[in-house]
Design a protein around this motif. Sequence first.
Motif, PDB file in Angstrom:
ATOM      1  N   PRO A  54       0.930  -1.125  -0.211  1.00 43.10           N
ATOM      2  CA  PRO A  54      -0.037   0.188   0.165  1.00 43.10           C
ATOM      3  C   PRO A  54       1.016   1.212   0.012  1.00 43.10           C
ATOM      4  N   ARG A  55       2.171   1.372   0.047  1.00 44.46           N
ATOM      5  CA  ARG A  55       3.086   2.473   0.534  1.00 44.46           C
ATOM      6  C   ARG A  55       3.127   2.758  -0.978  1.00 44.46           C
ATOM      7  N   VAL A  56       3.159   1.900  -2.045  1.00 46.23           N
ATOM      8  CA  VAL A  56       3.616   2.338  -3.183  1.00 46.23           C
ATOM      9  C   VAL A  56       2.761   1.853  -4.477  1.00 46.23           C
ATOM     10  N   PHE A  57       1.896   1.104  -4.309  1.00 50.31           N
ATOM     11  CA  PHE A  57       1.228   0.396  -5.656  1.00 50.31           C
ATOM     12  C   PHE A  57       0.453   1.352  -6.355  1.00 50.31           C
ATOM     13  N   GLU A  58      -0.119   2.569  -5.680  1.00 50.86           N
ATOM     14  CA  GLU A  58      -0.776   3.366  -6.495  1.00 50.86           C
ATOM     15  C   GLU A  58      -0.116   4.266  -7.442  1.00 50.86           C
ATOM     16  N   ARG A  59       1.553   4.481  -7.140  1.00 54.40           N
ATOM     17  CA  ARG A  59       2.334   4.929  -8.018  1.00 54.40           C
ATOM     18  C   ARG A  59       2.382   4.358  -9.320  1.00 54.40           C
ATOM     19  N   PHE A  60       1.830   3.170  -9.313  1.00 56.08           N
ATOM     20  CA  PHE A  60       1.936   2.313 -10.706  1.00 56.08           C
ATOM     21  C   PHE A  60       0.569   2.458 -11.334  1.00 56.08           C
ATOM     22  N   ASN A  61      -0.490   3.026 -10.882  1.00 62.14           N
ATOM     23  CA  ASN A  61      -1.597   3.023 -11.765  1.00 62.14           C
ATOM     24  C   ASN A  61      -1.256   4.177 -12.991  1.00 62.14           C
ATOM     25  N   GLY A  62      -1.566   3.331 -14.272  1.00 61.92           N
ATOM     26  CA  GLY A  62      -1.473   3.961 -15.383  1.00 61.92           C
ATOM     27  C   GLY A  62      -0.016   3.422 -16.216  1.00 61.92           C
ATOM     28  N   VAL A  63       0.779   2.955 -15.325  1.00 63.61           N
ATOM     29  CA  VAL A  63       2.006   2.436 -15.795  1.00 63.61           C
ATOM     30  C   VAL A  63       1.840   1.313 -16.744  1.00 63.61           C
ATOM     31  N   ASP A  64       2.721   1.186 -17.940  1.00 63.97           N
ATOM     32  CA  ASP A  64       2.434  -0.049 -18.670  1.00 63.97           C
ATOM     33  C   ASP A  64       3.412  -0.936 -18.181  1.00 63.97           C
ATOM     34  N   ILE A  65       2.730  -1.896 -17.524  1.00 68.88           N
ATOM     35  CA  ILE A  65       3.544  -2.814 -16.593  1.00 68.88           C
ATOM     36  C   ILE A  65       4.539  -3.828 -17.497  1.00 68.88           C
ATOM     37  N   GLU A  66       4.120  -3.946 -18.340  1.00 71.24           N
ATOM     38  CA  GLU A  66       4.904  -4.931 -19.379  1.00 71.24           C
ATOM     39  C   GLU A  66       6.202  -4.065 -19.723  1.00 71.24           C
ATOM     40  N   LYS A  67       5.877  -3.019 -20.021  1.00 68.38           N
ATOM     41  CA  LYS A  67       7.131  -1.922 -20.445  1.00 68.38           C
ATOM     42  C   LYS A  67       8.132  -1.884 -19.377  1.00 68.38           C
TER      43      LYS A  67
END
Length: 142
Positions: free
Chosen positions: A53-66
């Motif tokens: 929960p400390r960081v997962f929101e930072r990855f919203n909208g990130v192209d995870i595969e990239k």
Amino acid sequence: MKLRNICVAAVLSFSVIGCTLSSQNISLYDRLGGESGVDAIVYQLLVNISQDPRVFERFNGVDIEKFRAGFAQYICSVSGGDCEYQGDNMQQVHAGHDYTDTEFNAIVGNLIQAMEHEGVPTRTQNALLRRLAPSYKDVVYQ
């Protein structure tokens, strides 16, 4: 009889020393498990981040595969693998995100947990972290 035991002990000692010396010539990339090892570490890192929960929101909208492919290539490059990082430099990638020390440390913690999950020895973990540490200044702006 005693001389024979001394000779056997000397041969065994030399064999152990020889094995130790030759294992030091193995690249960090190979000690991480090569391509499959690095891929497994990065995959587990993403699993860990998704549950943090400390960081997962930072990855919203990130192209995870990239991200996955780029970070695996970056680790390969900095650890002596046979690849060259092709992505943007770390300063460009992280510009404008205003990452905090706490977030940076959380990601590092997640990476350590991923390496532990994959059975990477502590000495190898520390060697990778030493090579990644200089990018801190490009991720966290002060």
